[in-house]
Design an enzyme around this catalytic site. Sequence first.
Site, PDB file in Angstrom:
ATOM      1  N   TYR A  21      14.207  36.031 -64.704  1.00 33.48           N
ATOM      2  CA  TYR A  21      13.649  34.738 -63.412  1.00 33.48           C
ATOM      3  C   TYR A  21      14.032  33.421 -63.947  1.00 33.48           C
ATOM      4  O   TYR A  21      14.461  31.967 -63.719  1.00 33.48           O
ATOM      5  CB  TYR A  21      12.960  35.461 -62.713  1.00 33.48           C
ATOM      6  N   HIS A  28      10.858  24.316 -59.676  1.00 35.18           N
ATOM      7  CA  HIS A  28      12.173  24.362 -59.708  1.00 35.18           C
ATOM      8  C   HIS A  28      12.897  23.008 -59.086  1.00 35.18           C
ATOM      9  O   HIS A  28      14.578  22.638 -60.300  1.00 35.18           O
ATOM     10  CB  HIS A  28      12.596  25.441 -59.050  1.00 35.18           C
ATOM     11  N   ASP A  69      14.430  29.061 -49.307  1.00 40.48           N
ATOM     12  CA  ASP A  69      13.715  30.975 -49.267  1.00 40.48           C
ATOM     13  C   ASP A  69      12.063  30.745 -48.946  1.00 40.48           C
ATOM     14  O   ASP A  69      11.661  31.686 -48.687  1.00 40.48           O
ATOM     15  CB  ASP A  69      14.222  31.442 -50.588  1.00 40.48           C
ATOM     16  N   ASP A  86       7.799  28.581 -57.138  1.00 41.63           N
ATOM     17  CA  ASP A  86       8.317  29.820 -58.081  1.00 41.63           C
ATOM     18  C   ASP A  86       7.950  30.149 -59.025  1.00 41.63           C
ATOM     19  O   ASP A  86       8.471  31.298 -60.151  1.00 41.63           O
ATOM     20  CB  ASP A  86      10.009  28.382 -57.964  1.00 41.63           C
ATOM     21  N   GLU A  92      13.411  24.701 -51.271  1.00 41.17           N
ATOM     22  CA  GLU A  92      14.402  25.336 -50.944  1.00 41.17           C
ATOM     23  C   GLU A  92      14.658  26.389 -49.367  1.00 41.17           C
ATOM     24  O   GLU A  92      13.536  26.578 -49.278  1.00 41.17           O
ATOM     25  CB  GLU A  92      14.979  25.760 -52.110  1.00 41.17           C
ATOM     26  N   HIS A 130      20.578  33.247 -54.138  1.00 40.99           N
ATOM     27  CA  HIS A 130      21.009  31.497 -54.058  1.00 40.99           C
ATOM     28  C   HIS A 130      22.638  31.756 -54.492  1.00 40.99           C
ATOM     29  O   HIS A 130      24.375  31.833 -55.215  1.00 40.99           O
ATOM     30  CB  HIS A 130      21.290  30.812 -56.109  1.00 40.99           C
ATOM     31  N   HIS A 160       7.131  23.977 -51.833  1.00 41.00           N
ATOM     32  CA  HIS A 160       8.807  23.589 -52.234  1.00 41.00           C
ATOM     33  C   HIS A 160      10.426  23.642 -50.904  1.00 41.00           C
ATOM     34  O   HIS A 160       9.934  24.915 -49.759  1.00 41.00           O
ATOM     35  CB  HIS A 160       9.110  24.579 -53.168  1.00 41.00           C
ATOM     36  N   HIS A 219       7.686  34.358 -54.832  1.00 44.96           N
ATOM     37  CA  HIS A 219       8.598  35.118 -55.214  1.00 44.96           C
ATOM     38  C   HIS A 219       7.928  36.659 -56.078  1.00 44.96           C
ATOM     39  O   HIS A 219       7.004  36.290 -57.153  1.00 44.96           O
ATOM     40  CB  HIS A 219       9.716  35.235 -55.851  1.00 44.96           C
TER      41      HIS A 219
HETATM   42 FE1  FEO Z   1      13.541  27.395 -55.834  1.00 44.23          FE
HETATM   43 FE2  FEO Z   1      12.456  30.267 -54.513  1.00 44.23          FE
HETATM   44  O1  FEO Z   1      13.260  28.715 -54.758  1.00 44.23           O
END
Ligand code: FEO
Length: 396
Positions: free
Chosen positions: A192, A145, A83, A164, A81, A23, A79, A225
Amino acid sequence: MRKKVADSVSWVGKVDWEIRSAHGKEYSTHKGTSYNSYLIEDEKTALIDTVWEPYADEFVHNLSLEVDLDTIDYIICNHAEPDHSGALPVLMKHIPATPIYCTKQAVRSIYGHYHQDWDFRTVEAGDTLSLGKKTFSFHPVPMVHWPDSMMTHLSGNNILFSNDAFGQHYAHELLFNDLAEKCTLHEEAIKYFANILTPFSAIIQSRIQDFLATGLPVEMIATSHGVLWRQNPEQIIERYLQWCDAYQEDQITIIYDTMYNSTKGIAETIARGIQQHSPATRVKLFHAAKADKNDVLTEVFRSKAVLLGSPTFNKGPLASLSALTEEFRGLKFMNKKANAFTSYGWSGEATSMLNAQLIDAGFSVTGEGLRINWRMDSEELEKALQFGVDFASATF
Ligand code: FEO
């Protein structure tokens, strides 16, 4: 290079050993991270999620060595995002007509990031997609998330691709929780949650319960992750339900900044007072400007109560403390007591200002706090010690 997850399911993501913040600079990743992408090869072939943009070319090249890209029938985007979606632009250059299954909110996010009119197929709770012998079912989990987040369940293998949720920023080559260092895994999982998911605790609790109510069997949780929960995957669901519920351990955290060690001395004296009252309580001290912000926030998440101390500087607290209370406000920690203290020369506003910030962040402030003029003498040392005793007494 692919790694086998289960029959017909492979990990094709990227382990990022090098990254030290995610982030942007907002989240420290002392243990690196991974971007987990999965290839499911049944009668149809599907790819779940991709990797962060800097690894897009590497990801697509490696994927092309494992599978003919033209044979990928479906892309699932749990998702948007970057990443997880960051390699889509490179991948879609090779297979522009491949449909992308995602939530309606994800279409907006993906388009907002990449400005491409790909073939989006929006899904809603309970929708399914057959791969032949096995079937995906889709479970949107907005705010776990982002508004677009969803989890995907694969029948047959009974794998929940949770994105996530249940993840950790934890680089590990061996892929599975039973092969990971248990303490590190727990630390990275709680960090996390504390730093990313705490503001959404009530929502997460409800989304988990909604998923559990489907009765779908879960033999493995494949996160986006860190390591996958292969051994006893229920353990991380149980922990999440605890963490969502105004979580506390028997801990008080003292966070201070100091210019000439006067405030540090008060902090250490207060700690002795707390221990005098509650010998079994874990007391931890952190220098706000020296300690890692995300590690400190994890300790706050664990705590029943928090004390903030700062010299009074320019009629207020030092910026390291005010920056921290802004994090508290955003993270919406629940059910925590707090108070503040200062060492001051001629005005001493830091205590009342920190307490106002703590109240604004939703903490329950136990009193007016402590102000010590210059350095403690023996009388003030007693006062600070008693402040610690009283704070512990108000906490327990
Ligand atoms: Fe909300 Fe791993 O991105």
